[in-house]
Design an enzyme around this catalytic site. Structure first.
Site, PDB file in Angstrom:
ATOM      1  N   ASN A  49       0.844  -1.184   0.000  1.00 20.81           N
ATOM      2  CA  ASN A  49       0.000   0.000   0.000  1.00 20.81           C
ATOM      3  C   ASN A  49       0.888   1.246   0.000  1.00 20.81           C
ATOM      4  O   ASN A  49       1.952   1.269   0.613  1.00 20.81           O
ATOM      5  CB  ASN A  49      -1.012  -0.007   1.148  1.00 20.81           C
ATOM      6  CG  ASN A  49      -0.406  -0.073   2.527  1.00 20.81           C
ATOM      7  OD1 ASN A  49       0.518  -0.839   2.777  1.00 20.81           O
ATOM      8  ND2 ASN A  49      -0.947   0.704   3.450  1.00 20.81           N
ATOM      9  N   GLU A  51       0.323   5.308   0.474  1.00 25.66           N
ATOM     10  CA  GLU A  51      -0.601   6.387   0.823  1.00 25.66           C
ATOM     11  C   GLU A  51      -0.138   7.710   0.221  1.00 25.66           C
ATOM     12  O   GLU A  51       0.988   7.839  -0.265  1.00 25.66           O
ATOM     13  CB  GLU A  51      -0.711   6.509   2.349  1.00 25.66           C
ATOM     14  CG  GLU A  51      -1.332   5.287   2.980  1.00 25.66           C
ATOM     15  CD  GLU A  51      -1.434   5.366   4.487  1.00 25.66           C
ATOM     16  OE1 GLU A  51      -2.111   4.502   5.049  1.00 25.66           O
ATOM     17  OE2 GLU A  51      -0.840   6.278   5.108  1.00 25.66           O
ATOM     18  N   CYS A  60      -3.863   0.594  -2.647  1.00 30.35           N
ATOM     19  CA  CYS A  60      -3.771  -0.568  -1.771  1.00 30.35           C
ATOM     20  C   CYS A  60      -2.742  -1.555  -2.331  1.00 30.35           C
ATOM     21  O   CYS A  60      -2.402  -1.521  -3.516  1.00 30.35           O
ATOM     22  CB  CYS A  60      -5.124  -1.257  -1.673  1.00 30.35           C
ATOM     23  SG  CYS A  60      -6.422  -0.228  -0.955  1.00 30.35           S
ATOM     24  N   GLU A  62      -3.061  -4.754  -2.928  1.00 32.50           N
ATOM     25  CA  GLU A  62      -3.611  -5.632  -3.958  1.00 32.50           C
ATOM     26  C   GLU A  62      -3.633  -4.927  -5.306  1.00 32.50           C
ATOM     27  O   GLU A  62      -3.284  -5.517  -6.336  1.00 32.50           O
ATOM     28  CB  GLU A  62      -5.035  -6.065  -3.582  1.00 32.50           C
ATOM     29  CG  GLU A  62      -5.126  -6.797  -2.262  1.00 32.50           C
ATOM     30  CD  GLU A  62      -5.399  -5.881  -1.059  1.00 32.50           C
ATOM     31  OE1 GLU A  62      -6.055  -6.344  -0.121  1.00 32.50           O
ATOM     32  OE2 GLU A  62      -4.952  -4.710  -1.073  1.00 32.50           O
ATOM     33  N   CYS A  93     -10.264  -4.423   0.373  1.00 30.01           N
ATOM     34  CA  CYS A  93     -11.361  -3.460   0.464  1.00 30.01           C
ATOM     35  C   CYS A  93     -12.268  -3.621  -0.760  1.00 30.01           C
ATOM     36  O   CYS A  93     -11.962  -4.370  -1.692  1.00 30.01           O
ATOM     37  CB  CYS A  93     -10.809  -2.040   0.556  1.00 30.01           C
ATOM     38  SG  CYS A  93     -10.107  -1.407  -0.993  1.00 30.01           S
ATOM     39  N   CYS A  96     -10.551  -2.873  -4.095  1.00 26.73           N
ATOM     40  CA  CYS A  96      -9.616  -3.946  -4.463  1.00 26.73           C
ATOM     41  C   CYS A  96     -10.365  -5.180  -4.934  1.00 26.73           C
ATOM     42  O   CYS A  96      -9.937  -5.849  -5.877  1.00 26.73           O
ATOM     43  CB  CYS A  96      -8.716  -4.303  -3.290  1.00 26.73           C
ATOM     44  SG  CYS A  96      -7.463  -3.046  -2.981  1.00 26.73           S
TER      45      CYS A  96
END
Length: 147
Positions: A49, A51, A60, A62, A93, A96
């Site tokens: 991930n 940010e 993310c 994934e 999430c 994802c």
């Protein structure tokens, strides 16, 4: 979701997801996630991930792994391992789940943590009734693919 498939993480993918986890850039949430996926031909791609101060611009783990695969020319995968230090293990999430479904609705997903807890299933288990667009030929109408 539980360990629906009774899977244990593939050791190569788990090691890759843990290595990616260590590279995560998460200064705001401090929530690191690593992912590793394998294509049918055995190639492995990693993601962490990442940010951003403009929160919506973050990615993310994934999605990062799928983007690495797609950038290298891959268009589907068979397995993905997602590693975090959350209990229970963090699962993908919603965004994802849709990205994973776009490329491999029948791929196996194994989410795990430092305690060895596992949540697993197929991508389609994580996103029931997901959708993909058919890939039309030149001049064809774009349609939603029935799943």
């Amino acid at each position: 979701m539980t360990n629906r498939l009774n899977l244990t993480p593939d050791p190569q993918l788990l090691d890759g997801a843990k290595a990616a986890f260590k590279q995560a850039y998460a200064p705001y949430s401090r929530f690191h996630v690593g992912a590793a996926l394998r294509t049918a031909d055995g190639r492995v791609y990693f993601g962490a991930n990442v940010e951003n101060a403009s929160y919506g611009l973050g990615r993310c783990a994934e999605q990062s792994a799928v983007q690495a695969m797609a950038t290298a020319g891959g268009r589907d995968f068979t397995d993905i391992v997602v590693y975090s230090e959350a209990t229970p293990p963090a699962s993908p999430c919603g965004a994802c789940r849709q990205v994973l479904f776009e490329f491999a609705p029948d791929a196996r997903v194994v989410c795990t943590n430092q305690h060895g807890h596992v949540v697993s299933g197929y991508v389609r288990d994580f996103l029931p009734d997901g959708f993909r667009l058919e890939h039309p030929g030149e001049g064809d109408e774009v349609r939603v693919q029935e799943q």
